[in-house]
Design a protein around this motif. Structure first.
Motif, short mmCIF file in Angstrom:
data_model
loop_
_atom_site.label_atom_id
_atom_site.label_comp_id
_atom_site.label_asym_id
_atom_site.label_seq_id
_atom_site.Cartn_x
_atom_site.Cartn_y
_atom_site.Cartn_z
N ILE A 63 0.84 -1.21 0.00
CA ILE A 63 0.00 0.00 0.00
C ILE A 63 0.87 1.25 0.00
O ILE A 63 0.61 2.21 -0.73
CB ILE A 63 -0.97 -0.03 1.20
N ALA A 66 2.32 1.77 -3.41
CA ALA A 66 1.33 2.19 -4.41
C ALA A 66 0.88 3.63 -4.24
O ALA A 66 0.66 4.33 -5.23
CB ALA A 66 0.12 1.26 -4.34
N PHE A 67 0.76 4.12 -3.01
CA PHE A 67 0.10 5.40 -2.80
C PHE A 67 1.02 6.53 -2.31
O PHE A 67 0.57 7.66 -2.23
CB PHE A 67 -1.06 5.24 -1.81
N SER A 68 2.25 6.25 -1.96
CA SER A 68 3.12 7.33 -1.49
C SER A 68 3.93 7.89 -2.66
O SER A 68 4.02 7.29 -3.73
CB SER A 68 4.07 6.81 -0.41
N GLU A 69 4.52 9.07 -2.43
CA GLU A 69 5.39 9.66 -3.44
C GLU A 69 6.77 9.02 -3.31
O GLU A 69 7.37 9.03 -2.24
CB GLU A 69 5.50 11.18 -3.24
#
Length: 120
Positions: A63, A66-69
């Motif tokens: 997760i 997938a979702f962090s910079e």
């Protein structure tokens, strides 16, 4: 007399188990190498891929991935800001005025004569 006795069946079973263990280890090593490369290319430490073997932590790591910079994206954004924040990014997308010679500035070739330009 049965076609197989117990020692033959035991030997076959041991061979199947040994082949399964060796195949599983090869697959495990291959998975570690793949995830290590993915994390390295994203800008993280490759050792972070080892968290994928911890049951709940693997979901958190995926997760996060997938979702962090990513650090690579952060560095690219900083470079784009240092380049002046051009709309096309870095390098400039379109040629700047004066970068290419104008129509009358081309050199005449002696072998082929006057260059032909498309009519506008």
């Amino acid at each position: 007399m049965p076609p197989y006795d117990s020692t033959t069946i035991t030997a076959i079973g041991a061979g199947v188990i040994l082949a399964s263990v060796i195949g599983g280890l090869i697959g495990l090593i291959f998975a570690v190498i793949i995830w290590w490369r993915i994390f390295s290319k994203a800008g993280y430490s490759g050792a972070r891929s080892l968290w994928l073997f911890v049951p709940i932590a693997n979901l958190i790591v995926i997760i996060m991935l997938a979702f962090s910079e990513w650090p690579v994206q952060r560095e690219l954004n900083q470079l784009r800001q240092m380049a002046g924040g051009r709309p096309g990014g870095f390098p400039p997308q379109y040629p700047q005025p004066g970068q290419y010679p104008q129509q009358g500035q081309y050199q005449q070739s002696g072998q082929y004569g006057q260059p032909q330009y498309p009519q506008q």
